[in-house]
Write a protein that holds these residues in place. Structure first.
Motif, PDB file in Angstrom:
ATOM      1  N   ARG A 189       1.816   2.606   6.695  1.00 34.57           N
ATOM      2  CA  ARG A 189       1.687   1.622   5.617  1.00 34.57           C
ATOM      3  C   ARG A 189       2.980   1.502   4.858  1.00 34.57           C
ATOM      4  NH1 ARG A 189      -3.228  -0.046   2.814  1.00 34.57           N
ATOM      5  NH2 ARG A 189      -4.939   0.620   4.178  1.00 34.57           N
ATOM      6  N   GLU A 190       3.466   0.294   4.725  1.00 32.32           N
ATOM      7  CA  GLU A 190       4.640   0.070   3.875  1.00 32.32           C
ATOM      8  C   GLU A 190       4.152   0.140   2.437  1.00 32.32           C
ATOM      9  OE1 GLU A 190       6.857  -3.426   4.939  1.00 32.32           O
ATOM     10  OE2 GLU A 190       7.759  -3.487   2.931  1.00 32.32           O
ATOM     11  N   SER A 191       4.755   1.024   1.657  1.00 32.27           N
ATOM     12  CA  SER A 191       4.261   1.217   0.292  1.00 32.27           C
ATOM     13  C   SER A 191       5.364   1.741  -0.609  1.00 32.27           C
ATOM     14  CB  SER A 191       3.092   2.224   0.316  1.00 32.27           C
ATOM     15  OG  SER A 191       2.553   2.398  -0.974  1.00 32.27           O
ATOM     16  N   ASP A 192       5.465   1.161  -1.782  1.00 34.43           N
ATOM     17  CA  ASP A 192       6.357   1.706  -2.804  1.00 34.43           C
ATOM     18  C   ASP A 192       5.515   2.715  -3.592  1.00 34.43           C
ATOM     19  OD1 ASP A 192       8.025   2.272  -4.881  1.00 34.43           O
ATOM     20  OD2 ASP A 192       8.440   0.199  -5.419  1.00 34.43           O
ATOM     21  N   GLY A 193       5.822   3.966  -3.457  1.00 34.80           N
ATOM     22  CA  GLY A 193       4.979   4.997  -4.065  1.00 34.80           C
ATOM     23  C   GLY A 193       3.567   4.887  -3.510  1.00 34.80           C
ATOM     24  N   PHE A 194       2.569   4.960  -4.400  1.00 36.63           N
ATOM     25  CA  PHE A 194       1.169   4.905  -3.964  1.00 36.63           C
ATOM     26  C   PHE A 194       0.627   3.476  -3.966  1.00 36.63           C
ATOM     27  CE2 PHE A 194       1.637   9.286  -5.405  1.00 36.63           C
ATOM     28  CZ  PHE A 194       0.961   9.993  -4.425  1.00 36.63           C
ATOM     29  N   ALA A 195       1.497   2.481  -4.278  1.00 33.50           N
ATOM     30  CA  ALA A 195       1.024   1.128  -4.571  1.00 33.50           C
ATOM     31  C   ALA A 195       0.134   0.533  -3.480  1.00 33.50           C
ATOM     32  CB  ALA A 195       2.213   0.212  -4.839  1.00 33.50           C
ATOM     33  N   ALA A 196       0.458   0.776  -2.210  1.00 29.28           N
ATOM     34  CA  ALA A 196      -0.296   0.098  -1.145  1.00 29.28           C
ATOM     35  C   ALA A 196      -1.472   0.926  -0.623  1.00 29.28           C
ATOM     36  CB  ALA A 196       0.638  -0.258   0.005  1.00 29.28           C
ATOM     37  N   LEU A 197      -1.768   2.041  -1.301  1.00 32.53           N
ATOM     38  CA  LEU A 197      -2.935   2.816  -0.854  1.00 32.53           C
ATOM     39  C   LEU A 197      -4.177   2.253  -1.522  1.00 32.53           C
ATOM     40  CD1 LEU A 197      -1.658   6.494  -0.905  1.00 32.53           C
ATOM     41  CD2 LEU A 197      -2.130   5.048   1.069  1.00 32.53           C
ATOM     42  N   PRO A 198      -5.249   2.087  -0.764  1.00 28.76           N
ATOM     43  CA  PRO A 198      -6.451   1.522  -1.375  1.00 28.76           C
ATOM     44  C   PRO A 198      -7.016   2.473  -2.429  1.00 28.76           C
ATOM     45  CG  PRO A 198      -6.849   2.164   0.919  1.00 28.76           C
ATOM     46  CD  PRO A 198      -5.391   2.405   0.651  1.00 28.76           C
ATOM     47  N   ALA A 199      -7.532   1.903  -3.527  1.00 26.25           N
ATOM     48  CA  ALA A 199      -8.176   2.747  -4.543  1.00 26.25           C
ATOM     49  C   ALA A 199      -9.301   3.492  -3.844  1.00 26.25           C
ATOM     50  CB  ALA A 199      -8.717   1.871  -5.661  1.00 26.25           C
ATOM     51  N   GLY A 200      -9.454   4.744  -4.175  1.00 21.73           N
ATOM     52  CA  GLY A 200     -10.528   5.524  -3.557  1.00 21.73           C
ATOM     53  C   GLY A 200     -10.089   6.258  -2.302  1.00 21.73           C
ATOM     54  N   ALA A 201      -8.874   5.989  -1.818  1.00 21.73           N
ATOM     55  CA  ALA A 201      -8.387   6.755  -0.661  1.00 21.73           C
ATOM     56  C   ALA A 201      -8.289   8.217  -1.078  1.00 21.73           C
ATOM     57  CB  ALA A 201      -7.023   6.236  -0.217  1.00 21.73           C
ATOM     58  N   ASN A 202      -8.652   9.100  -0.151  1.00 19.35           N
ATOM     59  CA  ASN A 202      -8.829  10.506  -0.490  1.00 19.35           C
ATOM     60  C   ASN A 202      -8.303  11.374   0.641  1.00 19.35           C
ATOM     61  OD1 ASN A 202     -11.289  12.668  -1.475  1.00 19.35           O
ATOM     62  ND2 ASN A 202     -10.172  11.399  -2.927  1.00 19.35           N
ATOM     63  N   PHE A 203      -7.460  12.345   0.305  1.00 23.98           N
ATOM     64  CA  PHE A 203      -6.818  13.132   1.360  1.00 23.98           C
ATOM     65  C   PHE A 203      -7.039  14.624   1.131  1.00 23.98           C
ATOM     66  CE2 PHE A 203      -4.544   9.164   0.790  1.00 23.98           C
ATOM     67  CZ  PHE A 203      -4.544   8.667   2.081  1.00 23.98           C
ATOM     68  N   ASP A 204      -7.237  15.348   2.236  1.00 24.12           N
ATOM     69  CA  ASP A 204      -7.364  16.808   2.154  1.00 24.12           C
ATOM     70  C   ASP A 204      -5.999  17.445   1.954  1.00 24.12           C
ATOM     71  OD1 ASP A 204     -10.271  17.148   2.896  1.00 24.12           O
ATOM     72  OD2 ASP A 204      -9.523  15.919   4.561  1.00 24.12           O
ATOM     73  N   LEU A 205      -4.988  16.784   2.468  1.00 23.93           N
ATOM     74  CA  LEU A 205      -3.621  17.290   2.328  1.00 23.93           C
ATOM     75  C   LEU A 205      -2.700  16.108   2.055  1.00 23.93           C
ATOM     76  CD1 LEU A 205      -1.396  19.474   2.645  1.00 23.93           C
ATOM     77  CD2 LEU A 205      -1.407  18.978   5.110  1.00 23.93           C
ATOM     78  N   ILE A 206      -1.932  16.246   0.971  1.00 22.51           N
ATOM     79  CA  ILE A 206      -0.861  15.277   0.718  1.00 22.51           C
ATOM     80  C   ILE A 206       0.432  16.055   0.888  1.00 22.51           C
ATOM     81  CG2 ILE A 206       0.244  13.774  -0.990  1.00 22.51           C
ATOM     82  CD1 ILE A 206      -2.503  13.380  -2.296  1.00 22.51           C
ATOM     83  N   LEU A 207       1.290  15.601   1.782  1.00 24.29           N
ATOM     84  CA  LEU A 207       2.564  16.300   1.856  1.00 24.29           C
ATOM     85  C   LEU A 207       3.707  15.303   1.795  1.00 24.29           C
ATOM     86  CD1 LEU A 207       3.177  18.102   5.282  1.00 24.29           C
ATOM     87  CD2 LEU A 207       1.813  16.059   4.980  1.00 24.29           C
ATOM     88  N   SER A 208       4.815  15.801   1.271  1.00 24.27           N
ATOM     89  CA  SER A 208       5.956  14.912   1.111  1.00 24.27           C
ATOM     90  C   SER A 208       7.254  15.701   1.044  1.00 24.27           C
ATOM     91  CB  SER A 208       5.808  14.094  -0.182  1.00 24.27           C
ATOM     92  OG  SER A 208       6.905  13.198  -0.304  1.00 24.27           O
ATOM     93  N   ASN A 209       8.228  15.127   1.691  1.00 24.43           N
ATOM     94  CA  ASN A 209       9.614  15.558   1.493  1.00 24.43           C
ATOM     95  C   ASN A 209      10.288  14.358   0.836  1.00 24.43           C
ATOM     96  OD1 ASN A 209      12.232  16.420   1.624  1.00 24.43           O
ATOM     97  ND2 ASN A 209      12.451  16.030   3.824  1.00 24.43           N
ATOM     98  N   PRO A 210      10.167  14.247  -0.488  1.00 26.68           N
ATOM     99  CA  PRO A 210      10.651  13.023  -1.141  1.00 26.68           C
ATOM    100  C   PRO A 210      12.170  13.078  -1.326  1.00 26.68           C
ATOM    101  CG  PRO A 210       9.787  14.524  -2.778  1.00 26.68           C
ATOM    102  CD  PRO A 210       9.605  15.209  -1.436  1.00 26.68           C
ATOM    103  N   PRO A 211      12.790  11.936  -1.644  1.00 25.01           N
ATOM    104  CA  PRO A 211      14.213  11.975  -1.986  1.00 25.01           C
ATOM    105  C   PRO A 211      14.400  12.873  -3.206  1.00 25.01           C
ATOM    106  CG  PRO A 211      13.399   9.700  -1.751  1.00 25.01           C
ATOM    107  CD  PRO A 211      12.199  10.593  -1.769  1.00 25.01           C
TER     108      PRO A 211
END
Ligand SMILES: C[S@@+](CC[C@H](N)C(=O)[O-])C[C@H]1O[C@@H](n2cnc3c(N)ncnc32)[C@H](O)[C@@H]1O
Length: 303
Positions: A189-211
Protein backbone atom coordinates in the motif's frame (compact mmCIF):
# COMPACT_ATOMS: atom_id res chain seq x y z
CA UNK A 1 46.53 1.32 -34.84
CA UNK A 2 44.24 1.52 -31.83
CA UNK A 3 43.76 -1.86 -30.30
CA UNK A 4 40.39 -2.86 -28.86
CA UNK A 5 41.91 -2.18 -25.47
CA UNK A 6 42.36 1.57 -25.97
CA UNK A 7 40.91 3.18 -22.86
CA UNK A 8 40.59 6.50 -21.10
CA UNK A 9 43.62 7.57 -19.06
CA UNK A 10 41.62 7.21 -15.82
CA UNK A 11 40.84 3.54 -16.50
CA UNK A 12 41.73 1.14 -13.67
CA UNK A 13 42.71 -1.69 -16.04
CA UNK A 14 45.13 -2.33 -18.87
CA UNK A 15 44.10 -4.45 -21.87
CA UNK A 16 45.29 -8.06 -21.73
CA UNK A 17 45.21 -9.22 -18.15
CA UNK A 18 44.86 -12.33 -16.05
CA UNK A 19 42.42 -12.81 -13.21
CA UNK A 20 45.09 -12.20 -10.56
CA UNK A 21 46.33 -9.08 -12.32
CA UNK A 22 42.87 -7.51 -12.63
CA UNK A 23 42.12 -8.27 -9.03
CA UNK A 24 45.32 -6.53 -7.91
CA UNK A 25 44.95 -3.53 -10.19
CA UNK A 26 41.24 -3.09 -9.49
CA UNK A 27 41.83 -3.34 -5.74
CA UNK A 28 44.55 -0.69 -5.94
CA UNK A 29 42.26 1.58 -7.96
CA UNK A 30 39.38 1.15 -5.50
CA UNK A 31 41.67 1.72 -2.51
CA UNK A 32 42.80 5.03 -4.08
CA UNK A 33 39.13 5.99 -4.40
CA UNK A 34 38.58 5.37 -0.68
CA UNK A 35 36.46 2.22 -1.06
CA UNK A 36 36.41 -0.11 1.97
CA UNK A 37 37.61 -3.74 1.51
CA UNK A 38 38.84 -2.97 -2.01
CA UNK A 39 40.16 -6.43 -2.83
CA UNK A 40 36.94 -8.15 -1.79
CA UNK A 41 34.93 -5.64 -3.80
CA UNK A 42 37.12 -6.19 -6.86
CA UNK A 43 36.72 -9.97 -6.53
CA UNK A 44 32.95 -9.75 -6.19
CA UNK A 45 32.66 -7.55 -9.28
CA UNK A 46 34.96 -9.82 -11.26
CA UNK A 47 32.97 -12.87 -10.17
CA UNK A 48 29.85 -11.09 -11.45
CA UNK A 49 31.48 -10.38 -14.82
CA UNK A 50 32.77 -13.94 -15.21
CA UNK A 51 29.51 -15.41 -13.80
CA UNK A 52 31.49 -17.51 -11.32
CA UNK A 53 31.30 -18.00 -7.58
CA UNK A 54 33.98 -15.74 -6.05
CA UNK A 55 36.00 -18.65 -4.66
CA UNK A 56 36.33 -20.07 -8.18
CA UNK A 57 38.54 -17.08 -9.05
CA UNK A 58 41.22 -18.54 -6.80
CA UNK A 59 41.36 -21.67 -8.94
CA UNK A 60 41.63 -19.62 -12.13
CA UNK A 61 44.21 -16.96 -11.28
CA UNK A 62 46.08 -17.28 -14.57
CA UNK A 63 42.99 -17.21 -16.78
CA UNK A 64 43.16 -14.41 -19.31
CA UNK A 65 40.12 -12.11 -19.55
CA UNK A 66 38.61 -11.64 -23.00
CA UNK A 67 38.47 -8.03 -24.21
CA UNK A 68 34.70 -8.00 -23.62
CA UNK A 69 35.14 -9.24 -20.04
CA UNK A 70 37.87 -6.67 -19.37
CA UNK A 71 35.67 -3.87 -20.75
CA UNK A 72 32.71 -4.98 -18.65
CA UNK A 73 34.81 -5.20 -15.50
CA UNK A 74 36.37 -1.80 -16.21
CA UNK A 75 32.91 -0.25 -16.36
CA UNK A 76 31.84 -1.86 -13.07
CA UNK A 77 35.06 -0.93 -11.29
CA UNK A 78 34.72 2.65 -12.44
CA UNK A 79 31.17 2.80 -11.09
CA UNK A 80 32.36 1.43 -7.76
CA UNK A 81 35.22 3.95 -7.83
CA UNK A 82 32.56 6.66 -8.03
CA UNK A 83 31.30 5.13 -4.78
CA UNK A 84 28.13 3.59 -6.18
CA UNK A 85 27.25 0.81 -3.70
CA UNK A 86 28.31 -2.69 -4.66
CA UNK A 87 24.72 -3.84 -4.14
CA UNK A 88 23.41 -1.36 -6.72
CA UNK A 89 25.97 -2.53 -9.24
CA UNK A 90 25.18 -6.19 -8.62
CA UNK A 91 21.45 -5.39 -8.46
CA UNK A 92 20.92 -7.57 -5.40
CA UNK A 93 21.89 -8.08 -1.79
CA UNK A 94 21.44 -10.87 0.71
CA UNK A 95 19.07 -10.39 3.67
CA UNK A 96 18.49 -13.19 6.19
CA UNK A 97 19.81 -15.61 3.57
CA UNK A 98 17.36 -14.39 0.91
CA UNK A 99 18.40 -12.60 -2.25
CA UNK A 100 16.70 -9.21 -2.56
CA UNK A 101 16.69 -6.92 -5.59
CA UNK A 102 17.81 -3.39 -4.78
CA UNK A 103 18.20 -0.20 -6.78
CA UNK A 104 18.42 3.56 -6.23
CA UNK A 105 14.76 3.67 -5.14
CA UNK A 106 15.31 1.66 -1.96
CA UNK A 107 17.60 1.65 1.03
CA UNK A 108 20.18 -1.14 0.77
CA UNK A 109 19.14 -3.44 3.65
CA UNK A 110 21.66 -3.40 6.51
CA UNK A 111 22.87 -6.34 8.63
CA UNK A 112 21.42 -4.89 11.86
CA UNK A 113 17.95 -4.91 10.29
CA UNK A 114 18.25 -8.70 10.14
CA UNK A 115 18.06 -8.58 13.96
CA UNK A 116 14.71 -6.79 13.67
CA UNK A 117 13.45 -9.45 11.26
CA UNK A 118 14.63 -12.18 13.65
CA UNK A 119 12.88 -10.57 16.63
CA UNK A 120 9.75 -10.38 14.47
CA UNK A 121 9.69 -14.02 13.40
CA UNK A 122 10.56 -15.25 16.91
CA UNK A 123 7.52 -13.38 18.24
CA UNK A 124 5.20 -14.57 15.46
CA UNK A 125 6.24 -18.20 15.82
CA UNK A 126 5.32 -18.33 19.51
CA UNK A 127 1.83 -16.92 18.91
CA UNK A 128 -0.94 -19.46 18.87
CA UNK A 129 -2.82 -19.47 15.56
CA UNK A 130 -5.61 -16.87 15.47
CA UNK A 131 -9.28 -17.88 15.52
CA UNK A 132 -10.07 -15.22 12.96
CA UNK A 133 -7.64 -16.02 10.19
CA UNK A 134 -3.89 -15.58 9.72
CA UNK A 135 -1.73 -13.45 12.00
CA UNK A 136 -1.38 -9.93 10.68
CA UNK A 137 1.86 -7.97 10.35
CA UNK A 138 2.44 -4.36 9.33
CA UNK A 139 5.83 -3.44 7.84
CA UNK A 140 5.85 0.36 7.99
CA UNK A 141 8.24 1.88 5.41
CA UNK A 142 8.97 -1.36 3.60
CA UNK A 143 11.58 -0.07 1.12
CA UNK A 144 12.98 -3.14 -0.69
CA UNK A 145 10.43 -5.25 1.18
CA UNK A 146 13.25 -7.08 2.98
CA UNK A 147 11.35 -7.29 6.30
CA UNK A 148 7.93 -8.05 4.81
CA UNK A 149 9.25 -10.74 2.49
CA UNK A 150 11.46 -12.36 5.13
CA UNK A 151 8.61 -12.61 7.63
CA UNK A 152 6.27 -14.02 4.99
CA UNK A 153 8.89 -16.62 4.05
CA UNK A 154 9.78 -17.55 7.66
CA UNK A 155 6.19 -17.61 8.92
CA UNK A 156 3.97 -19.23 6.29
CA UNK A 157 0.80 -18.50 8.27
CA UNK A 158 1.09 -14.70 8.43
CA UNK A 159 -0.36 -12.02 6.21
CA UNK A 160 1.74 -8.88 5.81
CA UNK A 161 0.68 -5.35 4.92
CA UNK A 162 3.70 -3.44 3.63
CA UNK A 163 3.49 0.34 3.29
CA UNK A 164 5.74 2.99 1.85
CA UNK A 165 5.37 6.57 0.72
CA UNK A 166 7.44 5.75 -2.38
CA UNK A 167 5.68 3.93 -5.23
CA UNK A 168 9.08 3.16 -6.77
CA UNK A 169 10.15 1.41 -3.56
CA UNK A 170 6.89 -0.55 -3.51
CA UNK A 171 7.60 -1.77 -7.04
CA UNK A 172 10.94 -3.19 -5.88
CA UNK A 173 9.31 -4.75 -2.82
CA UNK A 174 6.64 -6.38 -5.00
CA UNK A 175 9.39 -7.80 -7.23
CA UNK A 176 11.08 -9.29 -4.14
CA UNK A 177 7.82 -10.80 -2.94
CA UNK A 178 7.35 -12.45 -6.34
CA UNK A 179 10.96 -13.68 -6.35
CA UNK A 180 10.33 -15.51 -3.09
CA UNK A 181 6.83 -16.76 -3.89
CA UNK A 182 5.00 -14.79 -1.19
CA UNK A 183 3.07 -12.21 -3.26
CA UNK A 184 -0.24 -13.75 -2.25
CA UNK A 185 0.46 -13.02 1.43
CA UNK A 186 1.77 -9.46 1.17
CA UNK A 187 -0.44 -6.50 0.43
CA UNK A 188 1.47 -3.42 -0.70
CA UNK A 189 0.00 0.00 0.00
CA UNK A 190 1.30 3.41 -0.92
CA UNK A 191 0.85 5.41 2.26
CA UNK A 192 2.22 8.51 3.92
CA UNK A 193 2.52 7.31 7.49
CA UNK A 194 -0.67 5.49 8.50
CA UNK A 195 -2.87 7.61 6.19
CA UNK A 196 -3.81 4.87 3.71
CA UNK A 197 -4.53 2.17 6.28
CA UNK A 198 -8.23 1.50 6.72
CA UNK A 199 -9.67 2.52 10.09
CA UNK A 200 -9.98 -0.60 12.19
CA UNK A 201 -6.98 -2.34 10.63
CA UNK A 202 -5.37 -4.40 13.37
CA UNK A 203 -1.96 -6.05 13.51
CA UNK A 204 -0.35 -8.59 15.83
CA UNK A 205 3.05 -7.18 14.96
CA UNK A 206 3.97 -3.75 13.68
CA UNK A 207 7.58 -3.46 12.69
CA UNK A 208 9.52 -0.67 11.14
CA UNK A 209 12.97 0.46 10.27
CA UNK A 210 11.99 4.10 9.77
CA UNK A 211 14.23 6.89 8.48
CA UNK A 212 16.24 8.08 11.49
CA UNK A 213 19.21 10.16 10.37
CA UNK A 214 19.03 13.80 11.56
CA UNK A 215 18.63 15.92 8.41
CA UNK A 216 21.88 17.85 8.80
CA UNK A 217 23.91 14.67 9.34
CA UNK A 218 23.01 13.19 5.96
CA UNK A 219 25.65 15.19 4.13
CA UNK A 220 28.34 13.90 6.49
CA UNK A 221 27.68 10.23 5.67
CA UNK A 222 29.87 8.15 3.38
CA UNK A 223 29.18 8.71 -0.34
CA UNK A 224 27.58 5.27 -0.81
CA UNK A 225 24.83 6.30 1.61
CA UNK A 226 24.68 10.07 1.10
CA UNK A 227 24.58 9.97 -2.69
CA UNK A 228 22.82 6.66 -3.41
CA UNK A 229 20.33 5.72 -0.68
CA UNK A 230 17.06 7.62 -1.22
CA UNK A 231 16.84 10.75 0.96
CA UNK A 232 13.34 9.75 2.02
CA UNK A 233 14.76 6.53 3.43
CA UNK A 234 17.32 8.38 5.56
CA UNK A 235 15.82 11.66 6.69
CA UNK A 236 14.33 11.46 10.16
CA UNK A 237 13.84 15.22 10.54
CA UNK A 238 15.90 17.69 12.62
CA UNK A 239 16.71 15.25 15.46
CA UNK A 240 16.18 12.00 13.51
CA UNK A 241 13.20 11.00 15.64
CA UNK A 242 10.27 12.27 13.58
CA UNK A 243 9.09 8.77 12.63
CA UNK A 244 9.62 7.25 16.07
CA UNK A 245 7.39 9.95 17.53
CA UNK A 246 4.80 9.36 14.82
CA UNK A 247 4.81 5.63 15.57
CA UNK A 248 4.63 6.25 19.34
CA UNK A 249 1.60 8.48 18.80
CA UNK A 250 -0.29 6.62 16.08
CA UNK A 251 0.61 2.91 16.10
CA UNK A 252 -1.56 2.18 19.16
CA UNK A 253 -4.75 2.41 17.10
CA UNK A 254 -3.50 -0.38 14.82
CA UNK A 255 -2.04 -2.83 17.35
CA UNK A 256 -4.05 -5.91 18.36
CA UNK A 257 -4.33 -6.92 22.01
CA UNK A 258 -1.16 -8.79 23.01
CA UNK A 259 0.64 -7.41 19.96
CA UNK A 260 4.15 -5.96 19.69
CA UNK A 261 5.74 -2.96 18.05
CA UNK A 262 9.36 -3.53 16.97
CA UNK A 263 11.53 -0.74 15.70
CA UNK A 264 15.05 -0.09 14.59
CA UNK A 265 16.70 3.07 15.89
CA UNK A 266 19.97 4.88 15.36
CA UNK A 267 23.07 4.64 17.52
CA UNK A 268 22.62 6.96 20.52
CA UNK A 269 18.83 7.32 20.12
CA UNK A 270 17.73 4.65 22.63
CA UNK A 271 17.05 6.94 25.59
CA UNK A 272 15.11 9.50 23.56
CA UNK A 273 13.08 6.84 21.74
CA UNK A 274 12.23 5.10 25.02
CA UNK A 275 11.10 8.43 26.46
CA UNK A 276 8.82 9.15 23.46
CA UNK A 277 7.18 5.75 23.78
CA UNK A 278 6.77 5.84 27.55
CA UNK A 279 5.24 9.31 27.24
CA UNK A 280 2.55 7.68 25.04
CA UNK A 281 1.99 4.89 27.61
CA UNK A 282 3.87 2.14 25.80
CA UNK A 283 5.64 -0.51 27.87
CA UNK A 284 9.17 -0.79 26.52
CA UNK A 285 9.95 -4.48 26.89
CA UNK A 286 13.50 -4.44 25.59
CA UNK A 287 16.03 -2.46 23.63
CA UNK A 288 18.42 -4.95 22.10
CA UNK A 289 21.98 -4.37 20.92
CA UNK A 290 23.28 -4.82 17.39
CA UNK A 291 26.45 -6.73 16.48
CA UNK A 292 28.54 -3.80 17.84
CA UNK A 293 26.72 -3.79 21.19
CA UNK A 294 24.87 -0.58 20.33
CA UNK A 295 21.22 -0.40 21.38
CA UNK A 296 19.29 -0.57 18.10
CA UNK A 297 16.11 -2.68 18.30
CA UNK A 298 13.21 -1.63 20.52
CA UNK A 299 10.35 -3.96 21.41
CA UNK A 300 7.24 -2.40 22.98
CA UNK A 301 3.69 -3.37 23.86
CA UNK A 302 0.54 -1.75 25.22
CA UNK A 303 -0.68 -4.34 27.73
C1 LIG B 1 15.17 3.28 6.43
S1 LIG B 1 14.17 2.83 5.06
C2 LIG B 1 13.79 1.14 5.48
C3 LIG B 1 13.52 0.27 4.32
C4 LIG B 1 13.41 -1.23 4.67
N1 LIG B 1 12.30 -1.47 5.57
C5 LIG B 1 14.69 -1.72 5.31
O1 LIG B 1 14.69 -1.99 6.53
O2 LIG B 1 15.72 -1.85 4.61
C6 LIG B 1 12.69 3.72 5.44
C7 LIG B 1 11.56 3.62 4.43
O3 LIG B 1 10.49 4.47 4.89
C8 LIG B 1 9.89 5.10 3.77
N2 LIG B 1 9.23 6.33 4.19
C9 LIG B 1 9.77 7.57 4.30
N3 LIG B 1 8.83 8.45 4.65
C10 LIG B 1 7.67 7.77 4.80
C11 LIG B 1 6.34 8.12 5.14
N4 LIG B 1 6.02 9.40 5.43
N5 LIG B 1 5.42 7.17 5.18
C12 LIG B 1 5.72 5.88 4.87
N6 LIG B 1 6.96 5.48 4.53
C13 LIG B 1 7.92 6.41 4.49
C14 LIG B 1 11.04 5.33 2.81
O4 LIG B 1 10.57 5.49 1.48
C15 LIG B 1 11.89 4.09 3.02
O5 LIG B 1 11.57 3.08 2.08
Amino acid sequence: MLRHSAKPASSPLPSAVTVIEVIQRSAEFLARKGVDSPRLQAELLLAQVLKLPRMQLYLDFQRQLTPAEADHLRELIQRRGRREPLQHILGTTCFCGLEMAVNRHVLVPRPETELLAEAGWEFLRQLTPGDSGPRAVLDFGTGSGCLAVTLAVKCPDVHVTATDVSPDALAVAAQNAARHGVSDRIEFRESDGFAALPAGANFDLILSNPPYIPTLEIDTLQPEVRDFDPRAALDGGPDGLKFHRLLAGQATAFLAAGGRLMLELGDGQAAAVRESFEAENWIVEAIRPDYNQRLRIMIARRD
